[in-house]
Write an enzyme that holds these catalytic residues in place. Sequence first.
Site, PDB file in Angstrom:
ATOM      1  N   LYS A  13       0.892  -1.240  -0.258  1.00 37.04           N
ATOM      2  CA  LYS A  13       0.436  -0.261  -0.185  1.00 37.04           C
ATOM      3  C   LYS A  13       1.054   1.468  -0.114  1.00 37.04           C
ATOM      4  CE  LYS A  13      -2.308  -0.092   3.787  1.00 37.04           C
ATOM      5  NZ  LYS A  13      -1.749  -1.234   4.858  1.00 37.04           N
ATOM      6  N   ARG A  88      -9.161   1.232   9.232  1.00 35.36           N
ATOM      7  CA  ARG A  88      -9.091  -0.491   9.590  1.00 35.36           C
ATOM      8  C   ARG A  88      -9.720  -1.113  10.247  1.00 35.36           C
ATOM      9  NH1 ARG A  88      -2.877   0.814   9.390  1.00 35.36           N
ATOM     10  NH2 ARG A  88      -2.162  -0.905  10.116  1.00 35.36           N
ATOM     11  N   ARG A 127      10.847  -7.307   5.208  1.00 36.08           N
ATOM     12  CA  ARG A 127      11.049  -6.280   4.905  1.00 36.08           C
ATOM     13  C   ARG A 127      11.579  -6.136   6.552  1.00 36.08           C
ATOM     14  NH1 ARG A 127       6.014  -2.755   5.073  1.00 36.08           N
ATOM     15  NH2 ARG A 127       5.247  -3.279   7.310  1.00 36.08           N
ATOM     16  N   ARG A 133      12.249  -2.285  11.706  1.00 36.98           N
ATOM     17  CA  ARG A 133      11.182  -1.645  12.229  1.00 36.98           C
ATOM     18  C   ARG A 133      10.865  -2.648  13.410  1.00 36.98           C
ATOM     19  NH1 ARG A 133       5.685  -0.177   8.604  1.00 36.98           N
ATOM     20  NH2 ARG A 133       4.460  -0.987  10.152  1.00 36.98           N
ATOM     21  N   ARG A 144      -0.609  -7.770  14.633  1.00 35.98           N
ATOM     22  CA  ARG A 144      -0.546  -7.120  12.464  1.00 35.98           C
ATOM     23  C   ARG A 144      -1.758  -7.917  11.586  1.00 35.98           C
ATOM     24  NH1 ARG A 144       4.400  -5.173  11.205  1.00 35.98           N
ATOM     25  NH2 ARG A 144       3.662  -4.033   9.640  1.00 35.98           N
TER      26      ARG A 144
HETATM   27  P1  ADP Z   1       1.310  -1.458   8.230  1.00 31.28           P
HETATM   28  O1  ADP Z   1       0.863  -1.576   6.724  1.00 31.28           O
HETATM   29  O2  ADP Z   1       2.220  -2.820   8.178  1.00 31.28           O
HETATM   30  O3  ADP Z   1       0.038  -2.302   8.617  1.00 31.28           O
HETATM   31  P2  ADP Z   1       1.633   1.017   8.768  1.00 31.28           P
HETATM   32  O4  ADP Z   1       2.316   1.900   8.782  1.00 31.28           O
HETATM   33  O5  ADP Z   1      -0.654   1.542   8.001  1.00 31.28           O
HETATM   34  O6  ADP Z   1       1.527  -0.885   8.884  1.00 31.28           O
HETATM   35  O7  ADP Z   1       0.646   0.893  10.707  1.00 31.28           O
HETATM   36  C1  ADP Z   1       1.573   0.988  11.221  1.00 31.28           C
HETATM   37  C2  ADP Z   1       0.695   0.598  13.246  1.00 31.28           C
HETATM   38  O8  ADP Z   1       0.463   1.911  12.751  1.00 31.28           O
HETATM   39  C3  ADP Z   1      -0.365  -0.453  12.972  1.00 31.28           C
HETATM   40  O9  ADP Z   1       0.526  -1.447  12.893  1.00 31.28           O
HETATM   41  C4  ADP Z   1      -1.190   0.735  13.949  1.00 31.28           C
HETATM   42  O10 ADP Z   1      -0.628  -0.019  16.067  1.00 31.28           O
HETATM   43  C5  ADP Z   1      -0.663   1.928  13.914  1.00 31.28           C
HETATM   44  N1  ADP Z   1      -2.176   2.342  13.231  1.00 31.28           N
HETATM   45  C6  ADP Z   1      -1.850   2.733  11.852  1.00 31.28           C
HETATM   46  N2  ADP Z   1      -3.119   3.527  11.536  1.00 31.28           N
HETATM   47  C7  ADP Z   1      -3.823   2.861  12.122  1.00 31.28           C
HETATM   48  C8  ADP Z   1      -5.762   3.196  12.331  1.00 31.28           C
HETATM   49  N3  ADP Z   1      -6.217   3.959  10.801  1.00 31.28           N
HETATM   50  N4  ADP Z   1      -6.539   3.486  13.159  1.00 31.28           N
HETATM   51  C9  ADP Z   1      -5.165   2.356  14.475  1.00 31.28           C
HETATM   52  N5  ADP Z   1      -4.049   2.696  14.487  1.00 31.28           N
HETATM   53  C10 ADP Z   1      -3.096   2.647  13.045  1.00 31.28           C
END
Ligand code: ADP
Length: 188
Positions: A13, A88, A127, A133, A144
């Site tokens: 994404k 999400r 990754r 990370r 996740r």
């Molecule tokens: P990935 O696409 O690998 O899941 P992101 O960078 O989108 O990684 O998100 C990393 C973390 O940030 C998530 O695991 C969560 O803890 C938090 N996060 C991101 N977006 C949201 C959201 N919309 N609601 C709640 N937590 C979020």
Amino acid sequence: MRIVFLGAPGSGKGTQATNVKAALAIAHISTGDLLREQVRAHTALGRQAKAVMEAGKLVSDALVLGMLEARLAEADTAAGFILDGYPRNLVQAAALDALLARIEQPLDLVVLIDVPNELIVTRLAGRAAEEGRQDDTPETVRARLQIYAEQTAPVIEFYRRGNRLVVVDGVGDMAAVSARILAALRIL
Ligand code: ADP
């Protein structure tokens, strides 16, 4: 154009949003990136989010919504935006519709970047090795993916029912996937 990108962690994404943003000259809003910035800057929000993110869980809906609303008020979103990492869960999906209705900027389309689960697991392991990370450890990745299956997958159905979803095959090299996404967006 106002678009949401949906896809599992590791579906590409973020990379695809960067490519499509450049092609369409719209803003890219990644809630994960915004949260990581808050953590780095040691803000009150960042302090609340850090442990939750490191555990692979979702930060509270209210915190993320407030942060998103502030971001959408910035001038660069006027031409449109790609939302990456939001919504999400179903609560966030409803909150997003309400917020966008209020600011009179409804979504045009939701793009699901579809990648089989086995490939997701392999990609995330790669990754973790490359980027280091904090939330790419095997236990966190499992958490996740479980949250994605339980909470985010219903969001796909929500948009499918609303006729707003296009599904793009996310397997293949990055340029090929970008081309598929742009082709899907040109049907507008
Ligand atoms: P990935 O696409 O690998 O899941 P992101 O960078 O989108 O990684 O998100 C990393 C973390 O940030 C998530 O695991 C969560 O803890 C938090 N996060 C991101 N977006 C949201 C959201 N919309 N609601 C709640 N937590 C979020």
